[in-house]
Design a protein around this motif. Structure first.
Motif, mmCIF file in Angstrom:
data_model
loop_
_atom_site.group_PDB
_atom_site.id
_atom_site.type_symbol
_atom_site.label_atom_id
_atom_site.label_comp_id
_atom_site.label_asym_id
_atom_site.label_seq_id
_atom_site.Cartn_x
_atom_site.Cartn_y
_atom_site.Cartn_z
ATOM 1 N N GLU A 6 0.878 -1.159 0.000
ATOM 2 C CA GLU A 6 0.000 0.000 0.000
ATOM 3 C C GLU A 6 0.912 1.204 0.000
ATOM 4 O O GLU A 6 1.898 1.240 0.736
ATOM 5 C CB GLU A 6 -0.893 0.037 1.245
ATOM 6 N N GLU A 36 -2.087 4.169 -3.987
ATOM 7 C CA GLU A 36 -2.377 2.952 -4.738
ATOM 8 C C GLU A 36 -2.030 1.726 -3.915
ATOM 9 O O GLU A 36 -1.372 1.828 -2.877
ATOM 10 C CB GLU A 36 -1.607 2.913 -6.061
ATOM 11 N N THR A 37 -2.459 0.584 -4.435
ATOM 12 C CA THR A 37 -2.126 -0.682 -3.803
ATOM 13 C C THR A 37 -1.750 -1.684 -4.886
ATOM 14 O O THR A 37 -2.235 -1.597 -6.017
ATOM 15 C CB THR A 37 -3.319 -1.205 -2.957
#
Length: 169
Positions: A14, A28-29
């Motif tokens: 993450e 974002e991940t």
């Protein structure tokens, strides 16, 4: 096997960012179904990211931050430019559905290089665009896990990147 140059690495993570003392914002991940996979040591990643995970092995967890200067740099005032509104006209008309504050527009510089500019301000006769990387000036905060470390194949070493299933079919 430990993460080092010429190893193919897959991680989940993450990513959050922050500016100064601002609260962290989700960026974002990369999850188990869509991990980040790369060939270590080829310059495809932020060098400080690779430095932080170097020596880790399968199953190791990580959490670290990268300063703006070691990530996408500080905000460069010279990358915020005024462009004549006429540039955005097609057959004499500006499409304000596309030209909106906050939109990122594909542009070309005088040498034909592709750039992305974020619309900051729209005035009567010009538009202010920011060509800085979207994460410029941001501290990056990663938290994740190593899910694969393997030897790179000869093809991957020759091509300079990791091959994922279906990449060169």
């Amino acid at each position: 096997m430990k993460i080092a140059s010429n190893k193919v690495v897959s991680v989940t993570y993450e990513l959050h960012s922050s500016k100064g003392s601002d609260e962290k914002k989700f960026v974002e991940t990369a999850n188990i179904d869509n991990p980040l996979t790369f060939l270590c040591g080829t310059g495809s990643m932020i060098p400080k990211f690779e430095e932080q995970i170097a020596g880790l092995s399968l199953g190791d967890k990580f959490a670290f931050s990268i300063l703006p200067e070691e990530a996408y740099g500080t905000v460069d005032a010279d990358a915020i430019v005024s462009v004549p509104l006429d540039v955005f006209k097609v057959e004499g008309v500006v499409d304000y559905e596309i030209l909106k504050v906050g939109n990122v527009l594909p542009m070309r510089d005088n040498e034909g290089n592709s750039l992305n500019g974020k619309v900051v301000i729209i005035e009567n006769d010009h538009v202010i665009l920011d060509f800085n990387h979207p994460l410029a000036g941001q501290q990056l905060h990663f938290k994740g896990e190593v899910i694969e470390v393997r030897e790179a194949t000869t093809d991957e070493l020759e091509h300079g990147h990791a091959h994922t299933p279906g990449m060169h079919d």
